[in-house]
Motif scaffolding. Structure first.
Motif, short mmCIF file in Angstrom:
data_model
loop_
_atom_site.label_atom_id
_atom_site.label_comp_id
_atom_site.label_asym_id
_atom_site.label_seq_id
_atom_site.Cartn_x
_atom_site.Cartn_y
_atom_site.Cartn_z
N SER A 391 69.86 65.37 19.97
CA SER A 391 70.83 64.96 18.95
C SER A 391 70.13 64.30 17.76
O SER A 391 70.52 64.50 16.61
CB SER A 391 71.87 64.00 19.56
OG SER A 391 72.64 64.63 20.56
N VAL A 392 69.09 63.52 18.06
CA VAL A 392 68.30 62.92 16.98
C VAL A 392 67.65 64.01 16.13
O VAL A 392 67.71 63.97 14.89
CB VAL A 392 67.22 61.97 17.55
CG1 VAL A 392 66.22 61.59 16.45
CG2 VAL A 392 67.85 60.72 18.13
N LEU A 393 67.04 64.99 16.80
CA LEU A 393 66.37 66.07 16.07
C LEU A 393 67.37 66.88 15.24
O LEU A 393 67.10 67.26 14.10
CB LEU A 393 65.63 66.98 17.05
CG LEU A 393 64.39 66.36 17.72
CD1 LEU A 393 63.83 67.31 18.78
CD2 LEU A 393 63.32 66.04 16.68
N LEU A 394 68.53 67.15 15.83
CA LEU A 394 69.57 67.89 15.10
C LEU A 394 69.98 67.14 13.84
O LEU A 394 70.10 67.72 12.75
CB LEU A 394 70.79 68.11 16.00
CG LEU A 394 72.04 68.68 15.34
CD1 LEU A 394 71.78 70.04 14.73
CD2 LEU A 394 73.20 68.74 16.33
N THR A 395 70.17 65.83 13.99
CA THR A 395 70.57 65.01 12.84
C THR A 395 69.48 64.99 11.77
O THR A 395 69.76 65.10 10.58
CB THR A 395 70.88 63.58 13.31
OG1 THR A 395 71.87 63.62 14.34
CG2 THR A 395 71.38 62.72 12.16
N VAL A 396 68.24 64.87 12.20
CA VAL A 396 67.12 64.81 11.26
C VAL A 396 66.96 66.12 10.50
O VAL A 396 66.86 66.14 9.26
CB VAL A 396 65.82 64.45 12.00
CG1 VAL A 396 64.61 64.63 11.07
CG2 VAL A 396 65.87 63.01 12.50
#
Length: 593
Positions: A391-396
């Protein structure tokens, strides 16, 4: 239902034979059976009924993306050919409305009475709807065909569940990866195929529908010949069909359908059809929200024997957590779905084929993401950390799209591809867990609810993004074009003609502006692109808030390794075996298949 209410979680002994009924007797220790150890089991997994059912479901999944996603990508071409019509937007809206409402209804009712005829009828509707749309001579005919396809879509979107419930729990991640890989040509490259049809003068947009006629037709045949999951009599040991019909939650059906339609309609209209402050938008959203709230209260406090949405599912921590992660994570991804095609045509290319290929990066990335997570999920464990990290990577990756401009073709392709991979991993994990942690007899309700909530949150996300983009774009263009033109020496009184030329969209219109020269034209064009860049930037940065919610919800997901056992929710049977149990030892099942 008289079917024994029991969760897979109550029987997590990995020594239980594959495909056995989860009873106290079968929970006793026995020789480990991975579904491949006994000759009879091998015969079952290789049987025409089982393999034909899988092929039918894969065709059904492709039918969903061919029949809706591909035509939606060429709506302007359809409108130019058999329009123009102010109703062309209804092709997209009616599918979202109808299929979104049907998801929970189909999922729950098929839990109760069996799935076979729901799926066959859905594919027949898809077939007929595509024939009508392919032969349409007006936009209204396309809308009519789309409505039929939308009813089919309510069943088609449950394709992950149909595969997962036929295989042992421990293979559900692999089954999700396999079904996603099977739709890679359509979910990944459907846009490119649709535009290739348009570019071919002998085919055209109608082949988006003709292709679906072929795929839906093959699916109908295979479903009819092979797909025999537990039927009404196998699920209901004591009640008759009439008794079961009397117990259905008709009040819940009305409240849920009316509330969801109004909510989706309000947020869809708010995307640009009507002003947000208008009664056309406010009234449906408010009334829809009230009806949905009443629906949940009705489910909680009414003594329903067959509730449309069993509230007990929402009390399962893992289920509620992954629904939030999956829905909110998708809201981040919807910014790409909305803006990426516009970014391509604004900044990168106007070539029809290149637009199709570039637009495919998000879908191809999503499919790849679902495939790569399957072998590593159980080995890595800690689904909360896995979901949080992805989810962090998707947001970034999505937020970094704020950097994209006309000089960022390579960067934009990389970012959209990796964002697609991230959402694919999140989607695979949340879909599988949401079906694993609920009682076996409620998997249809759980998947229907999850998918319908994704339709609602996706529509809300699109409404927000469209509103932000529509509000900021003219402001930024006005500011940046005015500054660029003034700095290049264009007379102030020529600015209205400049904005009229930009609206026209042709270089000849811009050249005709009084006082215009090549230097000023270049400056004006750059200012216009900068305005678009700034509007895109605001939208992509706004996704960070949704990403934060998904990250927080991820930490509430608990370990699910105990569910990854040999239990099989449903097995394919041979017609005439209605009196047999729903799930049986593999050796006996394959003797009957």
């Amino acid at each position: 239902m008289s079917q024994e209410k029991v969760s897979q979680a109550d029987h997590i002994d990995n020594t239980t034979p594959a495909m056995s009924t989860p009873t106290a007797a079968s929970a006793s220790p026995s020789v480990v059976d991975d579904g491949l150890d006994h000759e009879g089991t091998v015969v079952y997994w290789k049987s025409f009924s089982f393999l034909g059912s899988l092929a039918a479901i894969m065709l059904m999944a492709n039918s969903l993306f061919i029949g809706y996603a591909m035509p939606v990508n060429v709506l302007s071409v359809i409108d130019a050919d058999i329009g123009p019509s102010p109703n062309i937007y209804l092709v997209s809206m009616t599918f979202t409305l109808v299929s979104g409402v049907m998801l929970l209804i189909v999922g729950r009712l098929s839990d109760i009475v069996g799935r076979r005829y729901f799926m066959i009828f859905a594919q027949i509707l898809s077939l007929v709807g595509s024939i009508i749309s392919a032969r349409a001579n007006s936009v209204n005919m396309v809308i009519g065909g789309t409505i039929l396809s939308a009813f089919a879509g309510g069943a088609q979107q449950l394709y992950p569940m149909l595969v997962q419930e036929l295989v042992p729990n421990k293979y559900r991640f692999y089954s999700q990866a396999a079904i996603t890989l099977s739709v890679l040509p359509t979910i990944g490259f459907g846009t490119a195929i649709a535009r290739a049809f348009v570019a071919n003068e002998h085919m055209g947009w109608r082949w988006c529908y003709y292709l679906n006629v072929i795929v839906s037709g093959l699916s109908v045949v295979l479903l009819a010949l092979c797909y025999f999951p537990p039927d009404f009599h196998m699920i209901n040991k004591e009640l008759t069909t009439l008794q079961e019909l009397r117990q259905l939650d008709y009040g819940g059906l009305f409240l849920y359908s009316a509330g969801l339609v109004l909510l989706l309609l309000g947020f869809t209209w708010g995307e640009g059809t009507y002003p947000w402050a208008s009664a056309h938008v406010i009234a449906p959203i408010v009334i829809g929200a009230v009806l949905v709230a009443v629906f949940f209260l009705y489910q909680i406090y009414m003594p329903l024997k067959q509730p449309l949405m069993p509230i007990k599912l929402l009390k399962i921590r893992n289920f509620s957590a992954v629904v939030i992660v999956g829905c909110v994570g998708q809201m981040v991804y919807y910014a790409l779905n909305l803006l990426w095609p516009t970014i391509i045509t604004t900044f990168l290319t106007t070539d029809n084929i290149k637009i199709g290929l570039m637009s495919s990066t998000t879908g191809a990335g999503l499919a790849f993401g679902e495939v790569i997570v399957a072998p590593f999920f159980k080995m890595l464990g800690h689904p909360n950390y896995q979901l949080a990290a992805w989810s962090v990577l998707l947001t970034v990756f999505t937020a970094l799209m704020a950097l994209v401009d006309q000089n960022s073709q390579t960067l934009s392709i990389i970012l959209t591809l990796f964002a697609g991979i991230c959402v694919g991993v999140v989607e695979c994990i949340t879909i599988v867990i949401s079906g694993l942690v609920v009682p076996p007899e409620d998997i249809g309700a759980s998947q229907g609810f999850y998918t319908s909530m994704r339709a609602v949150t996706g529509t809300i996300a699109l409404s927000i993004y469209v509103s932000v983009y529509s509000a900021r774009l003219p402001v930024f263009i006005q500011r940046d074009v005015t500054a660029a033109a003034a700095n290049a020496g264009l007379p102030t009184d020529s600015l209205p003609a400049v904005f009229a030329a930009l609206t026209n969209g042709t270089s000849s219109a811009l050249d005709a502006v009084p006082g215009m020269n090549s230097t000023i034209a270049t400056a004006v064009t750059d200012g216009n692109l900068l305005g678009y860049h700034m509007a895109f930037k605001v939208v992509f940065l706004s996704t960070i808030a949704f990403g934060g919610i998904a990250i927080i919800a991820s930490f509430f997901v608990q370990d699910v390794s105990k569910y990854l056992n040999n239990y099989v929710n449903k097995t394919i049977h041979r017609p005439g075996n209605e009196g047999q149990a729903q799930n049986r030892p593999a050796e006996k099942v394959v003797e009957e298949v």
